[in-house]
Design an enzyme around this catalytic site. Structure first.
Site, PDB file in Angstrom:
ATOM      1  N   HIS A 117      -9.295  -3.695   9.998  1.00  0.00           N
ATOM      2  CA  HIS A 117      -9.248  -3.497   8.542  1.00  0.00           C
ATOM      3  C   HIS A 117      -9.711  -4.742   7.788  1.00  0.00           C
ATOM      4  O   HIS A 117     -10.109  -4.650   6.634  1.00  0.00           O
ATOM      5  CB  HIS A 117      -7.807  -3.200   8.107  1.00  0.00           C
ATOM      6  CG  HIS A 117      -7.481  -1.735   8.010  1.00  0.00           C
ATOM      7  ND1 HIS A 117      -8.329  -0.811   7.443  1.00  0.00           N
ATOM      8  CD2 HIS A 117      -6.374  -1.042   8.374  1.00  0.00           C
ATOM      9  CE1 HIS A 117      -7.748   0.387   7.482  1.00  0.00           C
ATOM     10  NE2 HIS A 117      -6.560   0.287   8.050  1.00  0.00           N
ATOM     11  N   GLY A 130       3.341   2.485  10.853  1.00  0.00           N
ATOM     12  CA  GLY A 130       3.062   1.637  12.014  1.00  0.00           C
ATOM     13  C   GLY A 130       2.875   0.179  11.632  1.00  0.00           C
ATOM     14  O   GLY A 130       3.590  -0.692  12.111  1.00  0.00           O
ATOM     15  N   ALA A 131       1.923  -0.079  10.756  1.00  0.00           N
ATOM     16  CA  ALA A 131       1.644  -1.461  10.383  1.00  0.00           C
ATOM     17  C   ALA A 131       0.766  -1.487   9.141  1.00  0.00           C
ATOM     18  O   ALA A 131       0.284  -0.451   8.694  1.00  0.00           O
ATOM     19  CB  ALA A 131       0.934  -2.181  11.524  1.00  0.00           C
ATOM     20  N   MET A 132       0.570  -2.715   8.617  1.00  0.00           N
ATOM     21  CA  MET A 132      -0.152  -2.867   7.352  1.00  0.00           C
ATOM     22  C   MET A 132      -1.056  -4.088   7.394  1.00  0.00           C
ATOM     23  O   MET A 132      -0.634  -5.161   7.802  1.00  0.00           O
ATOM     24  CB  MET A 132       0.883  -2.976   6.217  1.00  0.00           C
ATOM     25  CG  MET A 132       0.268  -3.175   4.851  1.00  0.00           C
ATOM     26  SD  MET A 132      -0.746  -1.735   4.386  1.00  0.00           S
ATOM     27  CE  MET A 132      -1.982  -2.544   3.400  1.00  0.00           C
ATOM     28  N   GLU A 157      -9.656   4.187   6.319  1.00  0.00           N
ATOM     29  CA  GLU A 157      -8.798   4.615   7.435  1.00  0.00           C
ATOM     30  C   GLU A 157      -9.573   5.389   8.504  1.00  0.00           C
ATOM     31  O   GLU A 157      -9.409   5.149   9.693  1.00  0.00           O
ATOM     32  CB  GLU A 157      -7.602   5.419   6.932  1.00  0.00           C
ATOM     33  CG  GLU A 157      -6.618   4.604   6.079  1.00  0.00           C
ATOM     34  CD  GLU A 157      -6.046   3.366   6.771  1.00  0.00           C
ATOM     35  OE1 GLU A 157      -6.199   3.248   8.008  1.00  0.00           O
ATOM     36  OE2 GLU A 157      -5.474   2.500   6.076  1.00  0.00           O
ATOM     37  N   GLU A 213       0.850  -1.186   0.000  1.00  0.00           N
ATOM     38  CA  GLU A 213       0.000   0.000   0.000  1.00  0.00           C
ATOM     39  C   GLU A 213       0.886   1.237   0.000  1.00  0.00           C
ATOM     40  O   GLU A 213       1.826   1.279   0.785  1.00  0.00           O
ATOM     41  CB  GLU A 213      -0.918   0.033   1.227  1.00  0.00           C
ATOM     42  CG  GLU A 213      -1.902   1.200   1.154  1.00  0.00           C
ATOM     43  CD  GLU A 213      -2.882   1.240   2.336  1.00  0.00           C
ATOM     44  OE1 GLU A 213      -2.757   0.423   3.251  1.00  0.00           O
ATOM     45  OE2 GLU A 213      -3.751   2.111   2.305  1.00  0.00           O
ATOM     46  N   ASN A 233      -2.352  -6.298   5.330  1.00  0.00           N
ATOM     47  CA  ASN A 233      -2.406  -7.307   4.282  1.00  0.00           C
ATOM     48  C   ASN A 233      -3.306  -8.465   4.694  1.00  0.00           C
ATOM     49  O   ASN A 233      -3.249  -8.926   5.826  1.00  0.00           O
ATOM     50  CB  ASN A 233      -1.005  -7.861   4.016  1.00  0.00           C
ATOM     51  CG  ASN A 233       0.027  -6.772   3.988  1.00  0.00           C
ATOM     52  OD1 ASN A 233      -0.043  -5.867   3.184  1.00  0.00           O
ATOM     53  ND2 ASN A 233       0.964  -6.823   4.931  1.00  0.00           N
ATOM     54  N   HIS A 268      -6.401  -1.957  15.102  1.00  0.00           N
ATOM     55  CA  HIS A 268      -6.628  -1.216  13.854  1.00  0.00           C
ATOM     56  C   HIS A 268      -6.423  -2.128  12.642  1.00  0.00           C
ATOM     57  O   HIS A 268      -7.284  -2.220  11.764  1.00  0.00           O
ATOM     58  CB  HIS A 268      -5.673  -0.025  13.802  1.00  0.00           C
ATOM     59  CG  HIS A 268      -5.804   0.825  12.575  1.00  0.00           C
ATOM     60  ND1 HIS A 268      -6.581   1.964  12.538  1.00  0.00           N
ATOM     61  CD2 HIS A 268      -5.263   0.711  11.336  1.00  0.00           C
ATOM     62  CE1 HIS A 268      -6.513   2.497  11.335  1.00  0.00           C
ATOM     63  NE2 HIS A 268      -5.721   1.762  10.583  1.00  0.00           N
ATOM     64  N   GLU A 269      -5.302  -2.818  12.609  1.00  0.00           N
ATOM     65  CA  GLU A 269      -5.019  -3.670  11.442  1.00  0.00           C
ATOM     66  C   GLU A 269      -6.008  -4.822  11.376  1.00  0.00           C
ATOM     67  O   GLU A 269      -6.480  -5.186  10.307  1.00  0.00           O
ATOM     68  CB  GLU A 269      -3.578  -4.188  11.475  1.00  0.00           C
ATOM     69  CG  GLU A 269      -2.494  -3.111  11.598  1.00  0.00           C
ATOM     70  CD  GLU A 269      -2.648  -1.940  10.662  1.00  0.00           C
ATOM     71  OE1 GLU A 269      -3.212  -2.101   9.565  1.00  0.00           O
ATOM     72  OE2 GLU A 269      -2.226  -0.816  11.035  1.00  0.00           O
TER      73      GLU A 269
HETATM   74  N1  LYS Z   1      -3.097   0.967   5.847  1.00  0.00           N
HETATM   75  C1  LYS Z   1      -2.036   1.154   6.794  1.00  0.00           C
HETATM   76  C2  LYS Z   1      -2.699   1.489   8.110  1.00  0.00           C
HETATM   77  O1  LYS Z   1      -3.234   0.646   8.732  1.00  0.00           O
HETATM   78  C3  LYS Z   1      -1.059   2.207   6.402  1.00  0.00           C
HETATM   79  C4  LYS Z   1      -0.478   2.084   5.055  1.00  0.00           C
HETATM   80  C5  LYS Z   1       0.380   3.254   4.669  1.00  0.00           C
HETATM   81  C6  LYS Z   1       0.855   3.145   3.269  1.00  0.00           C
HETATM   82  N2  LYS Z   1       1.739   4.204   2.860  1.00  0.00           N
HETATM   83  O2  LYS Z   1      -2.800   2.588   8.536  1.00  0.00           O
END
Ligand code: LYS
Length: 884
Positions: free
Chosen positions: A303, A263-265, A322, A123, A267, A299-300
């Site tokens: 998502h 912070g984190a992602m 977000e 991302e 996926n 948060h992750e």
């Molecule tokens: N989606 C991620 C989050 O949980 C951040 C991704 C940032 C990409 N540049 O906030």
């Protein structure tokens, strides 16, 4: 490849893609120097749009071959695109082989190495740095991924979804094949390969299904993953209980990596975390770290529904996932906190962060709507506006339709859009349609201005009491200041939760039903609300719980603020009253150019808070902490960072001296016996004890007392947890006590092998309150420290973001040395990692608000950076907006 001024992409230009990719099969032959990626794509033409060539995105790739249905095909490469003019009309199979160089990837976008393992970050647009693709969120496909790598160096091979097959290969290599059954956009793709260890836990969801949860980290870090695992389990339970959203995968994996840009992602099924947002132990992490980890893990995980099951049609809709997910993680943290006052503490902290970062953003050169209209580099729009203001917008839905109504809206949203890529409008429609007859449904178009208008609305309140008629009329006015590209604004829909108190703090009935709280909906530029049967002039308590992201000017006198501070039933507004009392003092001194003298009424009010038998320590700590320098700057048309700092320091010194005995009492009353737990009650006590200690050490610097610095040093040495240890160290450093130097040295020696703690060590020194340029000088010399490097984002931020973004008085100097350093470091980082450079570059996007001589010098520095021809598009966009 670097280009000149990057082109703007406009939201209004959105078009569906000319082709859909339905299935993806990827094979990775992993090698740090040269990884070969084979891709097989099932493609079909999108008949909803005019016929056109197939244009795939690709960056920093080396193309080996292209086949369509097994035969070679003619193609061309133009900039960052691979173009095939003669793609078949019927469905076809496109095969591409290309290579990339993970170990050279210092931008940390795409496939890269960190600590000898492979990780990805896709991302927003990193997938195109792995293989050629329609790298846009509305193209959703089912992925099957095979990883092949050296079995010794990379025993763990992970990708999204479920593990299908594993086995040995020749030459000491092995493979793993993963299949993700959920169609997903490329930005949610991830692979990990390395020598990692895992903490595992099995859980059963309400439907009776079993799931495997795994947290993968480097060897040696396993004992620091318990808190993250607990947070993950709590998040899963919460999302099912609150929103009926279950975990949809057999296996859910979380992986930690030390080199990571944010912070984190999220996926799909394979969240990747910055270790700073994952690892915690009582000895190495503070209460703040524990709370942050809990909220980022949540948060992750959240998502998985808000973002993954329903994703964004295009990147302009980023806040759809977000803003909503921040709202969900904030609600989760509040529910976890438990008591009403612990919930209020969460809310206060969130609002403080919003005001410190988003409000300034909304009034500076980078001001943009929650749903931006254009961008040149999407990475620049992962902002406080999209995230935190976006979350406030979601919260206003809940305020307008109620908690049950909000849950109904979420349900309808998923019924309508599960598996789709949608827009903020779709979310708004679901909320309104699920709540016909609500104050939202009848004003939906006006409400949606929150998505399209930038700038923080200013609300003015004027109350008038008519003794003869026994009425109280509250006149509310709103105005949103101009922002770049948006000169005129329309009125917004602003929910104002409010109550009225009598002089003695008693809540007044607002209507015949006897209700003492109401939500007014301000939707015009000016509106009056009349309350009947109000005998005496009341004290209004407006915008309770911070019911809208606005700046409120209610003109309340100190006497009225004192009533609110003592009696308001809304803890947020009690805190707000404490902040307003302090702010009024500080602003009056700054505007008059006079030294600040705290009134005895203010000091006694603060003493009363500190001594209060019923208030929670966590609340006391928040009420007794003065407003931040960035927030104070926000209230002024012309900003002199040095004057603000002097005023705040003076207020602090006076509070330290005047309340000395109470600080001692508070320090002693808030010692915790027994083991460490990061629960809200204990962390509140530790926070107040740490504040008290820092006040006592500060006061000792004035009086020459050596007892408290000595006690702080002792506590620093003996502390059994990082919160107490770091609190004591911070007290010494902030006061520039003599014992600060030996304490810092000892701290470094103790934790030299723990990168996350060493980050704290850098950051503490760079954020310390400036005195005579010493902090700046120290920070500058730390750039030469053997442990410092620009290549690791956490380390770079620990020193440079701390100094340049969070320490205005150290950064803004009359000799402009801060700006010289800024320019130098932005350029140095940009050559390695544009995303990180762009974050740091934002330290000067508000130069035009500065007083002279800062203003001219800052502008010059920005112009100097902008004049460099080979800036990344990331930094270029920031400096050009700053100069526009
Ligand atoms: N989606 C991620 C989050 O949980 C951040 C991704 C940032 C990409 N540049 O906030």
């Amino acid at each position: 490849m670097r280009e000149g001024t990057a082109a703007l992409i406009h939201r209004a230009d959105y078009q569906q893609p000319a082709y859909w990719i339905r299935k993806v099969e990827l094979t990775f032959d992993l090698d740090p120097a040269k990884t070969i990626v084979g891709s097989k794509l099932q493609i079909e033409r999108n008949h909803a749009v005019p016929h056109g060539p197939l244009r795939l995105h690709g960056e920093e790739l080396n193309l080996l071959r292209v086949l369509i249905d097994g035969s070679s095909v003619s193609f061309r490469q133009e900039g960052h695109e691979l173009i095939i003019e003669s793609a078949p009309d019927a469905d076809f199979l496109l095969e591409i082989r290309s290579t990339c160089a993970p170990e050279k990837n210092t931008a940390l976008s795409g496939l890269y190495t960190s600590g000898g393992s492979f990780f990805t970050q896709c991302e927003a647009e990193g997938f195109r740095r792995i293989t050629y693709f329609l790298d846009r969120p509305d193209v959703m496909a089912v992925y099957t991924v095979t990883l092949r790598a050296d079995a010794k160096k990379y025993p763990v091979l992970l990708a999204n979804g479920n593990l299908q097959a594993t086995g040995e290969l020749d030459n000491g290599r092995h493979f793993a094949t993963w299949h993700d059954p959920f169609p997903k956009p490329s930005y949610l793709f991830a692979v990990v390969a390395g020598d990692l260890v895992t903490r595992e836990q099995r859980i059963r969801t309400r439907a009776g299904k079993d799931h495997l949860l795994q947290v993968y980290v480097r060897r040696g870090d396993l004992e620091k993953t318990e808190h993250a695992m607990n947070s993950l389990v709590a998040s899963i339970v919460w999302d099912e209980a609150r929103f009926g959203l279950p975990l949809d995968l057999e296996r859910f994996m979380v992986v930690g990596v030390s080199d990571f840009n944010m912070g984190a992602m999220e996926n799909k099924g394979l969240n990747i975390f910055n270790t700073s947002a994952l690892l915690a132990s009582p000895a190495t992490a503070t209460d703040t770290d524990f709370a942050r980890i809990e909220s980022i893990v949540a948060h992750e995980y959240f998502h998985n529904w808000t973002g993954n099951r329903v994703t964004c049609r295009d990147w302009f809709q980023l806040s759809l996932k977000e803003g909503l997910t921040v709202f969900r993680d904030q609600e989760f943290s509040m529910d976890m906190a438990g008591s009403p006052s612990a919930r209020a503490v969460c809310r206060i902290q969130d609002v403080r962060a919003l005001r410190a970062v988003q409000f300034p953003e909304d009034s500076g050169a980078m001001a943009h709507p929650v749903r931006p209209d254009s961008y040149s580099e999407i990475n620049n729009f992962y902002t406080a506006t999209v995230y935190e203001k976006g979350s406030e917008v979601v919260r206003m839905y809940q305020t307008l339709v109620g908690r049950k109504g909000f849950e109904a809206g979420m349900k309808l949203y998923f019924e309508r859009h599960d598996g789709q890529a949608v827009t903020c409008d779709d979310f708004a429609a679901a909320m309104a349609d699920a709540n016909p007859g609500s104050p939202l449904a009848s004003r939906l178009d006006a409400f949606k201005r929150w998505y399209s208008q930038a700038g923080t609305p200013r609300v003015t309140a004027l109350g008038e009491h008519d003794a003869a008629a026994r009425t109280y009329t509250l006149k509310l006015r709103q105005h949103t200041p101009a922002t770049p590209g948006q000169a005129d604004k329309l009125p917004q829909v602003i929910p104002v939760v409010m109550g009225l108190l009598d002089r003695h703090g008693q809540a007044l009935a607002l209507d015949a039903s006897g209700a003492t709280e109401r939500t007014l909906v301000l939707e015009q530029a000016e509106q009056s609300f009349v309350f009947e049967n109000i005998e005496h002039e009341p004290v209004p308590s407006l915008l309770r719980g911070f019911s809208a992201p606005v700046v409120l000017d209610d003109g309340l006198s100190d006497a009225a603020l004192l009533v609110l501070l003592r009696h308001d039933s809304d803890p947020f507004n009690r805190w707000e009253a404490s902040q307003r009392l302090a702010l009024n003092r500080i602003l009056a001194a700054l505007r008059a150019g006079q030294p600040l003298v705290l009134s005895s009424a203010f000091i006694e009010a603060m003493r009363a808070v500190l001594r209060h038998p019923d208030l929670d320590p966590a609340f006391k700590e928040l009420a007794l902490t003065l407003p931040g320098e960035a927030y104070i700057a926000e209230q002024l048309d012309v900003v002199d960072p040095q004057a603000i700092h002097t005023a705040v320091m003076s207020a602090q010194t006076q509070l330290a001296a005047a309340l000395r005995d109470d600080w001692i009492a508070a320090y002693e009353a808030n010692q915790i016996q027994g083991g460490y737990t990061p629960d809200p009650v204990s962390s509140g006590k530790r926070a107040l004890a740490n504040l008290a200690l820092s006040m006592l050490v500060l006061d000792a610097q004035t009086t020459g007392d050596t007892v408290w610095p000595g006690k702080a040093y002792q506590r620093f040495k003996d502390a059994s947890n990082m919160t107490d240890r770091f609190g004591a160290l911070a007290a010494l450093v902030a006061a520039q006590a003599e014992l600060a130097a030996p304490a810092l040295e000892r701290f470094h020696a103790l934790f030299k092998d723990d990168a996350l703690v060493i980050d704290k060590w850098f950051s503490l020194q760079a954020r310390a309150p400036e005195v005579d340029g010493k902090v700046f000088a120290r920070a500058k010399s730390l750039l030469q420290h053997p442990d410092f490097t620009l290549k690791n984002p956490n380390r770079a931020r620990s020193l440079l973001a701390s100094l340049l973004l969070f320490n205005p008085a150290a950064f803004h100097r009359t000799d402009a040395a801060g700006y010289v350093l800024w320019a130098e470091q932005v350029l140095a980082i940009d050559a390695l990692n544009p995303m990180l450079a762009s974050r740091i570059s934002r330290a000067l996007d508000r130069w035009s608000q500065l007083a002279e001589p800062y203003r001219s010098a800052a502008r010059e520095a920005v112009a100097r950076v902008a004049a460099k021809p080979d800036l990344s598009p990331d930094v270029r966009e920031i400096v050009e907006r700053a100069l526009a």
